[in-house]
Write a protein that holds these residues in place. Structure first.
Motif, PDB file in Angstrom:
ATOM      1  N   ILE A  48       6.355 -25.086 -54.279  1.00 59.85           N
ATOM      2  CA  ILE A  48       5.060 -24.473 -53.966  1.00 59.85           C
ATOM      3  C   ILE A  48       4.995 -23.146 -54.698  1.00 59.85           C
ATOM      4  N   GLU A  49       3.803 -22.801 -55.158  1.00 57.75           N
ATOM      5  CA  GLU A  49       3.598 -21.520 -55.832  1.00 57.75           C
ATOM      6  C   GLU A  49       2.427 -20.811 -55.174  1.00 57.75           C
ATOM      7  N   ILE A  50       2.641 -19.543 -54.886  1.00 55.65           N
ATOM      8  CA  ILE A  50       1.536 -18.786 -54.302  1.00 55.65           C
ATOM      9  C   ILE A  50       1.114 -17.728 -55.318  1.00 55.65           C
ATOM     10  N   THR A  51      -0.171 -17.655 -55.587  1.00 55.31           N
ATOM     11  CA  THR A  51      -0.667 -16.609 -56.491  1.00 55.31           C
ATOM     12  C   THR A  51      -1.800 -15.881 -55.798  1.00 55.31           C
ATOM     13  N   PRO A  52      -1.775 -14.549 -55.726  1.00 50.57           N
ATOM     14  CA  PRO A  52      -0.633 -13.719 -56.094  1.00 50.57           C
ATOM     15  C   PRO A  52       0.452 -13.839 -55.022  1.00 50.57           C
ATOM     16  N   ASP A  53       1.685 -13.447 -55.383  1.00 52.36           N
ATOM     17  CA  ASP A  53       2.721 -13.597 -54.373  1.00 52.36           C
ATOM     18  C   ASP A  53       2.758 -12.424 -53.402  1.00 52.36           C
ATOM     19  N   ARG A  54       2.055 -11.360 -53.775  1.00 55.43           N
ATOM     20  CA  ARG A  54       1.916 -10.281 -52.795  1.00 55.43           C
ATOM     21  C   ARG A  54       0.469  -9.802 -52.835  1.00 55.43           C
ATOM     22  N   MET A  55      -0.067  -9.504 -51.680  1.00 58.01           N
ATOM     23  CA  MET A  55      -1.474  -9.123 -51.605  1.00 58.01           C
ATOM     24  C   MET A  55      -1.574  -7.948 -50.645  1.00 58.01           C
ATOM     25  N   VAL A  56      -2.151  -6.857 -51.157  1.00 55.28           N
ATOM     26  CA  VAL A  56      -2.331  -5.670 -50.307  1.00 55.28           C
ATOM     27  C   VAL A  56      -3.819  -5.385 -50.279  1.00 55.28           C
ATOM     28  N   SER A  95     -12.261  -8.628 -50.050  1.00 56.14           N
ATOM     29  CA  SER A  95     -11.192  -9.598 -49.807  1.00 56.14           C
ATOM     30  C   SER A  95     -10.745 -10.207 -51.118  1.00 56.14           C
ATOM     31  N   GLN A  96      -9.729 -11.034 -51.026  1.00 58.19           N
ATOM     32  CA  GLN A  96      -9.176 -11.700 -52.215  1.00 58.19           C
ATOM     33  C   GLN A  96      -8.722 -13.074 -51.796  1.00 58.19           C
ATOM     34  N   ASN A  97      -8.657 -13.971 -52.752  1.00 56.12           N
ATOM     35  CA  ASN A  97      -8.157 -15.312 -52.456  1.00 56.12           C
ATOM     36  C   ASN A  97      -6.700 -15.412 -52.868  1.00 56.12           C
ATOM     37  N   ALA A  98      -5.951 -16.089 -51.994  1.00 55.84           N
ATOM     38  CA  ALA A  98      -4.586 -16.435 -52.374  1.00 55.84           C
ATOM     39  C   ALA A  98      -4.559 -17.948 -52.533  1.00 55.84           C
ATOM     40  N   ALA A  99      -4.019 -18.423 -53.635  1.00 54.29           N
ATOM     41  CA  ALA A  99      -3.980 -19.865 -53.878  1.00 54.29           C
ATOM     42  C   ALA A  99      -2.567 -20.368 -53.657  1.00 54.29           C
ATOM     43  N   CYS A 100      -2.510 -21.536 -53.035  1.00 57.39           N
ATOM     44  CA  CYS A 100      -1.225 -22.157 -52.771  1.00 57.39           C
ATOM     45  C   CYS A 100      -1.242 -23.488 -53.493  1.00 57.39           C
ATOM     46  N   ARG A 101      -0.467 -23.590 -54.536  1.00 57.26           N
ATOM     47  CA  ARG A 101      -0.493 -24.810 -55.346  1.00 57.26           C
ATOM     48  C   ARG A 101       0.886 -25.411 -55.400  1.00 57.26           C
ATOM     49  N   LEU A 102       0.875 -26.703 -55.713  1.00 54.40           N
ATOM     50  CA  LEU A 102       2.153 -27.354 -55.963  1.00 54.40           C
ATOM     51  C   LEU A 102       2.588 -26.938 -57.358  1.00 54.40           C
ATOM     52  N   PHE A 110      -2.608 -21.621 -37.089  1.00 52.97           N
ATOM     53  CA  PHE A 110      -3.854 -22.328 -37.353  1.00 52.97           C
ATOM     54  C   PHE A 110      -3.795 -22.863 -38.782  1.00 52.97           C
ATOM     55  N   VAL A 111      -3.786 -24.175 -38.898  1.00 55.15           N
ATOM     56  CA  VAL A 111      -3.514 -24.786 -40.206  1.00 55.15           C
ATOM     57  C   VAL A 111      -4.810 -25.318 -40.818  1.00 55.15           C
ATOM     58  N   THR A 112      -5.048 -24.959 -42.064  1.00 52.74           N
ATOM     59  CA  THR A 112      -6.180 -25.531 -42.805  1.00 52.74           C
ATOM     60  C   THR A 112      -5.625 -26.144 -44.071  1.00 52.74           C
ATOM     61  N   PHE A 113      -6.113 -27.339 -44.374  1.00 55.78           N
ATOM     62  CA  PHE A 113      -5.599 -28.014 -45.558  1.00 55.78           C
ATOM     63  C   PHE A 113      -6.438 -27.644 -46.771  1.00 55.78           C
ATOM     64  N   ASN A 114      -6.411 -26.349 -47.074  1.00 63.18           N
ATOM     65  CA  ASN A 114      -7.139 -25.819 -48.222  1.00 63.18           C
ATOM     66  C   ASN A 114      -6.137 -25.196 -49.157  1.00 63.18           C
ATOM     67  N   GLU A 115      -6.464 -25.247 -50.420  1.00 67.39           N
ATOM     68  CA  GLU A 115      -5.552 -24.641 -51.362  1.00 67.39           C
ATOM     69  C   GLU A 115      -5.680 -23.118 -51.318  1.00 67.39           C
ATOM     70  N   SER A 116      -6.846 -22.657 -50.923  1.00 74.42           N
ATOM     71  CA  SER A 116      -7.098 -21.229 -51.040  1.00 74.42           C
ATOM     72  C   SER A 116      -7.282 -20.616 -49.651  1.00 74.42           C
ATOM     73  N   TRP A 117      -6.770 -19.387 -49.538  1.00 70.31           N
ATOM     74  CA  TRP A 117      -6.938 -18.668 -48.283  1.00 70.31           C
ATOM     75  C   TRP A 117      -7.453 -17.287 -48.609  1.00 70.31           C
ATOM     76  N   SER A 118      -8.399 -16.803 -47.838  1.00 73.53           N
ATOM     77  CA  SER A 118      -8.850 -15.448 -48.078  1.00 73.53           C
ATOM     78  C   SER A 118      -8.849 -14.712 -46.746  1.00 73.53           C
ATOM     79  N   ALA A 119      -8.438 -13.449 -46.843  1.00 74.32           N
ATOM     80  CA  ALA A 119      -8.252 -12.669 -45.626  1.00 74.32           C
ATOM     81  C   ALA A 119      -9.579 -12.112 -45.147  1.00 74.32           C
TER      82      ALA A 119
END
Ligand code: NAG
Ligand code: NAG
Ligand code: NAG
Ligand code: NAG
Ligand code: NAG
Ligand code: NAG
Ligand code: NAG
Ligand code: NAG
Ligand code: NAG
Ligand code: NAG
Ligand code: NAG
Ligand code: NAG
Length: 775
Positions: free
Chosen positions: A416-424, A431-438, A459-468
């Motif tokens: 799994i790869e998360i981009t970006p790997d750190r988000m402040v 806000s910003q999107n964090a992508a979780c890809r294979l 709370f689980v969502t089957f989305n590739e992207s998450w935004s805070a």
């Protein structure tokens, strides 16, 4: 009715009538052709066609055999030549002068009876015949069939069922009706012209089918004798029919049973008598197994036979069973770069199909052959580590087995790869999107459906992207998770921080009631940082003026108002939502701190991904005044001071202290020194007590003044002359080297401390050398 050829009259009247006979028949119908011809000839010959004046009453009679009968013959002719009855039974001879004559028989038994009433007319003789029907009818009729004594018929063969109506007449009035059960099936009439009784058979021809087995047949004989006669009927007994037929066997030609399960293989057998069914396998008589096992599979011959015939049917009997447990598949441990072969096979009927469950990579090849499946891993890498599950299944059931492949020295990474790997992110900021890809190496088919997504606080969502949500996601801790075939679930966390700079920063003493700060005491200051998140990224620094108080260690940050005994979480490292925190510092006070301004600075240190430069907030200054007790400057004030009579001495009492001390001289009241401020001008011997007092303390210093007698001037004069002489020498030498130099005043006074704060009380007491006071 029939007119039957005339019969010869008996006796005289027979011959008398011979020539002139004529047939006067009221009802002529089905005359036989030759009779009609004869009548035609007679009528044509006589040419007479007048009606015969005879009436018969009744004109027709129906009489049972043996019963009496009577017919009245009357005429309207008064002048006639006689009338009579011609009959084989009850005939009457010619009578005259009668208007009527009756034919009577007590017991009519003459089957061909045909009486005739005749009248002699002047020119001719005419006659009429009543219609007489003589009948007999049986009380019962017999029934039988050609099937033999046991009444058994065979299907498809022809049989006769015969009803025999005994002694019946006239048979042309007879009808025989056949019944099968209650339904009429056939009707028989008879055109035998005989008036005599006969035994009349009626035959019903039957070719039975199996449906006729058990059916009943009977016949009914009816005789309809017209309006004058009775209607007669009689029925035979019921004749039931037994039909034998050969077996008919119907079996599925192919049957699949489940092993050890009751099978429902049934063959339907029809036949009468009930056929016997026998099962054969490989030529041997067997019983069809109720709960078959796989050994019972094969070809069965089913025979059904009765004494009519026998039939055979072949049944292919398959026994299906679930795949057997997989044995060959074993765990294996391999070196990086080597190859592994995983083999999986199972027996089952139908032959099982296979399916592998594992983490697919390009270096794994799958092959199926002859009911065996193999996985070949070439050049093993860490990606090949994991479980390999082989499923074998058919529609009866399924089995599976799992083997683990371990690649020595390799470590499996979650693909799994998360981009970006750190988000402040800033509170209420964009806000910003964090992508979780294979990872690119992971095939899409390796991840189980509906397992790849973000888990944020459970709370689980089957989305590739998450935004805070930058307003509230303090505690988000987002984790990207996925479940992979052959590997299970793995995840990676996004290093996420939602930060908030403090609303305010305040500095204050820990103990509110700091009325005065005394040197040597410890000042505890507290810095309150209001509403900051996350508190663990906060660094608090203390300053005195522009200088950091690096040598003093501030206390740890604490959550304000936190009561761990109430179960509140007070761990700054864990709470990520905005907190009020405080830091304290202890400063050991000395007089140099007087007037100092202390302040604290809070800095958010969020690393390279955080805001640059790191945000700072600074408290206002906290001003300090340090109080300390007075200290009398003893260097300016010796303990013993000689005073020469006539030469008053000035005593200056100088003291340092905060607040500035008050100076007071105490001495015996008989002394009369001159007092000006802190300076005392004494000319008398005595004890003089200088007291310096401020709010902190009070100190005193005692000076003893000693009075010297005046013999000193002589000595002094001598000394002076000597000094003058030496001085002249010096002056001479001085004048030689430094022409312009003036003579300086010599002072015994110590230099003043140049760093005093201006709080030193003094009188500028410059003690002059006594010698200079010579006058
Ligand atoms: C026969 O008929 C005549 C006239 O119709 C009648 O007078 C006579 O009584 C009858 N005889 C019998 C026996 O009925
Ligand atoms: C009628 O005649 C037959 C034969 O001639 C005889 O057997 C029978 O008994 C007679 N019946 C009566 C009632 O006279
Ligand atoms: C049945 O009767 C018919 C004549 O009525 C005859 O020809 C035939 O052979 C008979 N059949 C049998 C089976 O007796
Ligand atoms: C024959 O007689 C029986 C009674 O005796 C009657 O029930 C049946 O209907 C009659 N059959 C015919 C065809 O008249
Ligand atoms: C076989 O028969 C039993 C009862 O006789 C029935 O419960 C079962 O469902 C049947 N099975 C099949 C495959 O027809
Ligand atoms: C057939 O068997 C039945 C009894 O089962 C017997 O009554 C009958 O006579 C037999 N028929 C023949 C033709 O053998
Ligand atoms: C039926 O099968 C049995 C057993 O195999 C055999 O003996 C018999 O001859 C067969 N009969 C027919 C009509 O095929
Ligand atoms: C084995 O795989 C590695 C990388 O995974 C590759 O560098 C190497 O050439 C491969 N060796 C063979 C024999 O395929
Ligand atoms: C403290 O720093 C400020 C600005 O850097 C400066 O203006 C001020 O003079 C400094 N004060 C002292 C006491 O050094
Ligand atoms: C922090 O302090 C401020 C002001 O003193 C107060 O309004 C706020 O409720 C406090 N927050 C927490 C979390 O204690
Ligand atoms: C602290 O001292 C500074 C000057 O040294 C002054 O401007 C400030 O008002 C003082 N603050 C307080 C709270 O007394
Ligand atoms: C000096 O005066 C103080 C009070 O101001 C007194 O306590 C002290 O005893 C005096 N000392 C002498 C030696 O008299």
């Amino acid at each position: 009715m029939r007119v039957i050829g005339y019969q010869r009259r008996r006796g005289a009247e027979r011959s008398w009538n011979k020539r002139q006979r004529r047939h006067c028949s009221s009802q002529m119908s089905e005359s036989r052709p030759f009779v009609r011809l004869l009548v035609g000839l007679v009528l044509t010959a006589t040419g007479v066609h007048a009606s015969c004046p005879i009436e018969l009453s009744p004109p027709s009679v129906v009489v049972r055999y043996g019963d009496p009968v009577s017919v009245n013959c009357s005429t309207s002719e008064i002048q006639h030549g006689g009338m009579g009855w011609e009959a084989t039974q009850g005939g009457r001879s010619l009578e005259y002068n009668v208007q009527h004559l009756t034919w009577t028989v007590e017991n009519l038994t003459d089957w061909p009876i045909s009486p005739s009433c005749f009248l002699n007319m002047p020119n001719e003789q005419c006659s009429r015949k009543p219609k007489v029907v003589l009948y007999t009818f049986p009380e019962n009729i017999s029934i039988g069939s050609s099937s033999g004594p046991d009444g058994v018929m065979r299907e498809g063969h022809e049989y006769n069922i015969t009803c025999l109506v005994h002694n019946v007449a006239p048979v042309q009035h007879l009808t025989v009706t056949w019944y099968k059960g209650d339904s009429p099936i056939s009707r028989d009439t008879f055109d035998n012209g005989s008036k005599k009784p006969t035994d009349q058979p009626s035959v019903y021809s039957l070719t039975p089918t199996r449906r006729d087995n058990g059916a009943t047949f009977r016949c009914e004989a009816q005789m309809d004798l017209g309006p004058e006669g009775p209607r007669l009927n009689v029925s035979s007994a019921e004749h039931s029919v037994t039909v034998h037929y050969g077996p008919e066997l119907s079996c599925p030609s192919w049957y699949m049973a489940l092993e050890n399960t009751p099978n429902n293989l049934t063959c339907t057998v029809e036949g009468f008598p009930k056929p016997e069914t026998t099962w054969y396998k490989d030529g041997e008589e067997v019983d069809l197994p109720k709960n078959p096992d796989r050994g019972d599979a094969g070809q069965y011959v089913v025979t059904a036979s009765n004494n009519v015939s026998s039939v055979n049917v072949t049944v292919e009997f398959d026994v299906l069973y679930a795949p057997s447990p997989i044995v060959e598949l074993e765990d294996s441990e391999v070196e990086v770069g080597s190859s592994v072969l995983l083999k999986c096979s199972s027996g089952g009927k139908p032959r099982p199909t296979y399916f592998w469950e594992y983490y697919q990579t390009a270096n794994v090849a799958e092959e199926n052959e002859d009911g065996v499946t193999r996985l070949l891993i070439h050049n093993a890498t860490a990606d090949n580590m994991g479980s390999y599950r082989c499923h074998a299944s058919n529609h009866v059931g399924g089995v599976h087995k799992t083997a683990r492949v371990t690649v020595k020295g390799a470590k499996r990474e979650c693909p799994i790869e998360i981009t970006p790997d750190r988000m402040v992110l800033r509170y209420r900021g964009p806000s910003q999107n964090a992508a979780c890809r294979l990872t690119s190496a992971a095939a899409a088919g390796n991840v189980k459906e509906k397992t790849h997504g973000w888990d944020v606080r459970g709370f689980v969502t089957f989305n590739e992207s998450w935004s805070a949500d930058t307003r509230e996601d303090w505690d988000a801790r987002p984790v990207c998770t996925a479940t992979f075939w052959g590997m299970g679930e793995c995840n990676k966390s996004l290093d996420f921080t939602l930060y908030k700079t403090p609303d305010n920063i305040l500095i204050r003493p820990v103990h509110d009631a700091v009325s005065q700060l005394v040197e040597g005491s410890v000042l505890q200051l507290r810095c309150d940082i209001i509403s900051v998140a996350p508190a663990q990224n906060l660094v608090v620094r203390w300053y005195q003026g522009n200088d950091t108080l690096e040598h003093l260690i501030g206390g740890p940050l604490r959550v304000t108002g936190c009561l761990p005994e109430n179960g509140t979480n007070c761990d700054i490292g864990e709470i990520r939502s905005p907190l009020n925190v405080s830091s304290t510092i202890s400063i050991p006070l000395n007089r140099t701190h007087s007037g100092a301004e202390f302040s604290c600075v809070a800095q958010m240190d969020l690393g390279a991904e955080g805001p640059q430069p790191p945000p700072n907030v600074m408290s206002g200054p906290f001003n300090v005044t340090v109080h300390y007790k007075p200290a009398i400057n003893s260097k300016k004030l010796p303990k013993r001071i000689p005073v020469f009579r006539g030469y008053p001495e000035e005593l200056t009492c100088e003291a340092d202290g905060q607040p500035p001390p008050k100076i007071q001289w105490l001495y015996s009241p008989d002394k009369l020194p001159r007092v000006s401020e802190d300076t005392l001008t004494v000319s008398e011997a005595g004890i003089y007590n200088c007291t310096a007092t401020n709010e902190v303390d009070s100190v005193f210093y005692v000076v003893e003044v000693i009075l010297k007698e005046d013999y000193l001037p002589l000595i002094a004069g001598f000394v002076a002359v000597t000094v003058v002489a030496i001085s002249i020498v010096f002056l001479f030498i001085y004048s030689i080297y430094y022409k312009n130099t003036r003579m300086r005043r010599y002072s015994l006074k110590n230099p003043k401390p140049n760093n005093h704060t201006g709080n030193v009380a003094h009188n500028g007491w410059d003690m002059q050398f006594p010698m200079t006071k010579l006058s």
